[in-house]
Scaffold this motif. Structure first.
Motif, mmCIF file in Angstrom:
data_model
loop_
_atom_site.group_PDB
_atom_site.id
_atom_site.type_symbol
_atom_site.label_atom_id
_atom_site.label_comp_id
_atom_site.label_asym_id
_atom_site.label_seq_id
_atom_site.Cartn_x
_atom_site.Cartn_y
_atom_site.Cartn_z
ATOM 1 N N GLN A 142 12.007 0.054 3.696
ATOM 2 C CA GLN A 142 11.939 0.192 2.195
ATOM 3 C C GLN A 142 11.232 -1.032 2.159
ATOM 4 O O GLN A 142 11.579 -2.034 2.956
ATOM 5 C CB GLN A 142 13.083 -0.089 1.454
ATOM 6 C CG GLN A 142 13.904 1.296 1.301
ATOM 7 C CD GLN A 142 14.657 1.709 2.547
ATOM 8 O OE1 GLN A 142 15.384 1.094 3.142
ATOM 9 N NE2 GLN A 142 14.496 3.341 2.959
ATOM 10 N N LEU A 143 10.131 -1.198 1.200
ATOM 11 C CA LEU A 143 9.181 -2.297 0.922
ATOM 12 C C LEU A 143 9.320 -2.535 -0.599
ATOM 13 O O LEU A 143 9.000 -1.730 -1.347
ATOM 14 C CB LEU A 143 7.724 -2.168 1.490
ATOM 15 C CG LEU A 143 7.461 -1.492 2.889
ATOM 16 C CD1 LEU A 143 6.278 -0.975 3.097
ATOM 17 C CD2 LEU A 143 7.858 -2.736 3.777
ATOM 18 N N VAL A 144 9.318 -3.907 -0.764
ATOM 19 C CA VAL A 144 9.391 -4.317 -2.141
ATOM 20 C C VAL A 144 8.400 -5.481 -2.278
ATOM 21 O O VAL A 144 8.418 -6.434 -1.826
ATOM 22 C CB VAL A 144 10.710 -4.870 -2.604
ATOM 23 C CG1 VAL A 144 10.673 -5.293 -3.930
ATOM 24 C CG2 VAL A 144 11.864 -3.859 -2.206
ATOM 25 N N ALA A 189 10.324 -6.160 3.594
ATOM 26 C CA ALA A 189 10.795 -5.135 4.402
ATOM 27 C C ALA A 189 12.193 -5.122 4.479
ATOM 28 O O ALA A 189 13.041 -6.180 4.553
ATOM 29 C CB ALA A 189 9.911 -4.983 5.438
ATOM 30 N N SER A 190 12.689 -3.738 4.749
ATOM 31 C CA SER A 190 14.149 -3.608 4.941
ATOM 32 C C SER A 190 14.680 -3.874 6.390
ATOM 33 O O SER A 190 15.666 -3.612 6.673
ATOM 34 C CB SER A 190 14.557 -2.380 4.422
ATOM 35 O OG SER A 190 13.861 -1.314 5.106
ATOM 36 N N ILE A 209 -4.320 -2.681 -8.212
ATOM 37 C CA ILE A 209 -2.926 -2.391 -7.676
ATOM 38 C C ILE A 209 -3.010 -2.825 -6.232
ATOM 39 O O ILE A 209 -3.778 -2.190 -5.519
ATOM 40 C CB ILE A 209 -2.181 -1.159 -8.103
ATOM 41 C CG1 ILE A 209 -2.378 -0.742 -9.649
ATOM 42 C CG2 ILE A 209 -0.820 -1.156 -7.611
ATOM 43 C CD1 ILE A 209 -1.822 0.457 -9.874
ATOM 44 N N TYR A 210 -2.013 -3.916 -5.825
ATOM 45 C CA TYR A 210 -2.073 -4.202 -4.379
ATOM 46 C C TYR A 210 -0.727 -3.397 -3.753
ATOM 47 O O TYR A 210 0.379 -3.379 -4.577
ATOM 48 C CB TYR A 210 -1.924 -5.668 -4.223
ATOM 49 C CG TYR A 210 -3.456 -6.176 -4.305
ATOM 50 C CD1 TYR A 210 -3.850 -6.272 -5.715
ATOM 51 C CD2 TYR A 210 -4.018 -6.882 -3.150
ATOM 52 C CE1 TYR A 210 -5.035 -6.850 -5.808
ATOM 53 C CE2 TYR A 210 -5.427 -7.110 -3.546
ATOM 54 C CZ TYR A 210 -6.054 -7.451 -4.616
ATOM 55 O OH TYR A 210 -7.192 -7.856 -4.920
ATOM 56 N N TYR A 211 -0.721 -2.709 -2.571
ATOM 57 C CA TYR A 211 0.056 -2.069 -2.054
ATOM 58 C C TYR A 211 0.561 -2.723 -0.754
ATOM 59 O O TYR A 211 -0.482 -3.155 0.144
ATOM 60 C CB TYR A 211 -0.100 -0.578 -1.887
ATOM 61 C CG TYR A 211 -0.403 0.124 -3.239
ATOM 62 C CD1 TYR A 211 -1.493 0.358 -4.011
ATOM 63 C CD2 TYR A 211 0.943 0.763 -3.604
ATOM 64 C CE1 TYR A 211 -1.663 0.949 -4.713
ATOM 65 C CE2 TYR A 211 0.834 1.531 -4.907
ATOM 66 C CZ TYR A 211 -0.513 1.570 -5.473
ATOM 67 O OH TYR A 211 -0.664 2.429 -6.836
ATOM 68 N N CYS A 212 1.821 -2.754 -0.141
ATOM 69 C CA CYS A 212 2.329 -2.987 1.055
ATOM 70 C C CYS A 212 2.386 -1.820 1.676
ATOM 71 O O CYS A 212 2.998 -0.784 1.361
ATOM 72 C CB CYS A 212 3.296 -4.080 1.065
ATOM 73 S SG CYS A 212 3.982 -4.646 2.421
ATOM 74 N N SER A 213 2.215 -1.831 2.983
ATOM 75 C CA SER A 213 2.249 -0.754 3.960
ATOM 76 C C SER A 213 2.928 -1.154 5.216
ATOM 77 O O SER A 213 2.425 -2.236 5.905
ATOM 78 C CB SER A 213 0.812 -0.025 4.313
ATOM 79 O OG SER A 213 0.789 0.815 5.587
ATOM 80 N N TYR A 265 4.822 3.662 5.809
ATOM 81 C CA TYR A 265 5.877 3.573 4.585
ATOM 82 C C TYR A 265 5.078 2.533 3.631
ATOM 83 O O TYR A 265 4.165 1.540 3.851
ATOM 84 C CB TYR A 265 6.913 2.812 4.991
ATOM 85 C CG TYR A 265 7.876 3.586 5.790
ATOM 86 C CD1 TYR A 265 7.847 3.433 7.220
ATOM 87 C CD2 TYR A 265 8.772 4.561 5.468
ATOM 88 C CE1 TYR A 265 8.501 4.331 8.009
ATOM 89 C CE2 TYR A 265 9.725 5.273 6.403
ATOM 90 C CZ TYR A 265 9.489 5.046 7.740
ATOM 91 O OH TYR A 265 10.197 5.842 8.789
ATOM 92 N N TRP A 266 5.252 2.927 2.442
ATOM 93 C CA TRP A 266 4.582 2.215 1.414
ATOM 94 C C TRP A 266 5.456 1.653 0.376
ATOM 95 O O TRP A 266 6.373 2.166 -0.150
ATOM 96 C CB TRP A 266 3.711 3.181 0.611
ATOM 97 C CG TRP A 266 2.392 3.789 1.514
ATOM 98 C CD1 TRP A 266 2.567 4.699 2.217
ATOM 99 C CD2 TRP A 266 1.192 3.195 1.635
ATOM 100 N NE1 TRP A 266 1.432 5.125 2.951
ATOM 101 C CE2 TRP A 266 0.447 3.929 2.374
ATOM 102 C CE3 TRP A 266 0.365 1.876 0.963
ATOM 103 C CZ2 TRP A 266 -0.782 3.537 2.897
ATOM 104 C CZ3 TRP A 266 -0.658 1.793 1.481
ATOM 105 C CH2 TRP A 266 -1.591 2.517 2.166
ATOM 106 N N GLY A 267 5.046 0.583 -0.509
ATOM 107 C CA GLY A 267 5.869 -0.054 -1.385
ATOM 108 C C GLY A 267 5.300 0.557 -2.857
ATOM 109 O O GLY A 267 4.273 1.520 -2.941
ATOM 110 N N GLN A 268 5.865 0.034 -4.068
ATOM 111 C CA GLN A 268 5.421 0.524 -5.258
ATOM 112 C C GLN A 268 4.117 0.062 -5.721
ATOM 113 O O GLN A 268 3.604 0.674 -6.575
ATOM 114 C CB GLN A 268 6.666 0.314 -5.978
ATOM 115 C CG GLN A 268 6.823 -1.098 -6.858
ATOM 116 C CD GLN A 268 7.027 -2.049 -5.712
ATOM 117 O OE1 GLN A 268 7.708 -1.919 -4.761
ATOM 118 N NE2 GLN A 268 7.224 -3.518 -6.285
ATOM 119 N N GLY A 269 3.883 -1.029 -5.193
ATOM 120 C CA GLY A 269 2.575 -1.506 -5.561
ATOM 121 C C GLY A 269 2.706 -2.645 -6.742
ATOM 122 O O GLY A 269 3.778 -2.902 -7.540
ATOM 123 N N THR A 270 1.803 -3.763 -6.850
ATOM 124 C CA THR A 270 1.919 -4.815 -7.713
ATOM 125 C C THR A 270 0.352 -5.079 -8.407
ATOM 126 O O THR A 270 -0.396 -5.211 -7.609
ATOM 127 C CB THR A 270 2.627 -6.121 -7.189
ATOM 128 O OG1 THR A 270 2.662 -7.071 -8.189
ATOM 129 C CG2 THR A 270 1.948 -6.609 -5.949
#
Length: 115
Positions: free
Chosen positions: A3-5, A24-25, A92-96, A104-109
């Motif tokens: 999980q990514l936040v 990351a989780s 929108i910036y996403y973490c992967s 896996y992908w985060g929700q974006g900021t």
């Protein structure tokens, strides 16, 4: 599973700075690549920067010298320090997190740079 936040996005004037975080989780050592992508309206998602489990970094040309990817192992967190921001950095910036089997992908900021 990972999980990514993400956090840290916002509105900034051109020339300003922001720091994005991606928590990351699980341990970053278990993730082959942590990457930052971005997607502007009407555009495809594009890679911005990456960092490997060993700590090697890579950047796309249009952010070299302005953006820095780093990590804090104890917090399972990757950062994207963005300096000298331009209006064209608005996206929108996403973490992967890329493991041996899954991306896996985060929700974006949202990052908005005003001129």
């Amino acid at each position: 599973q990972v999980q990514l936040v993400e956090s840290g996005g916002g509105l900034v004037q051109a020339g300003g700075s922001l720091r994005l975080s991606c928590a990351a989780s699980r341990s970053l050592f278990s993730i082959n690549y942590m990457r930052w992508y971005r997607q502007a309206p009407g555009s495809q998602r594009e890679l911005v920067a990456s960092i490997t489990s060993g700590g090697s970094t890579n950047y796309v040309d249009f952010v070299k010298g302005r953006f820095t990817i780093s990590r804090e192992i104890s917090k399972n967190t990757v950062y994207l320090q963005m300096n000298s921001l331009k209006p064209e950095d608005t996206a929108i910036y996403y973490c992967s997190a890329l493991t041996s089997s899954t991306d896996y992908w985060g929700q974006g900021t949202q990052v908005t740079v005003s001129s």
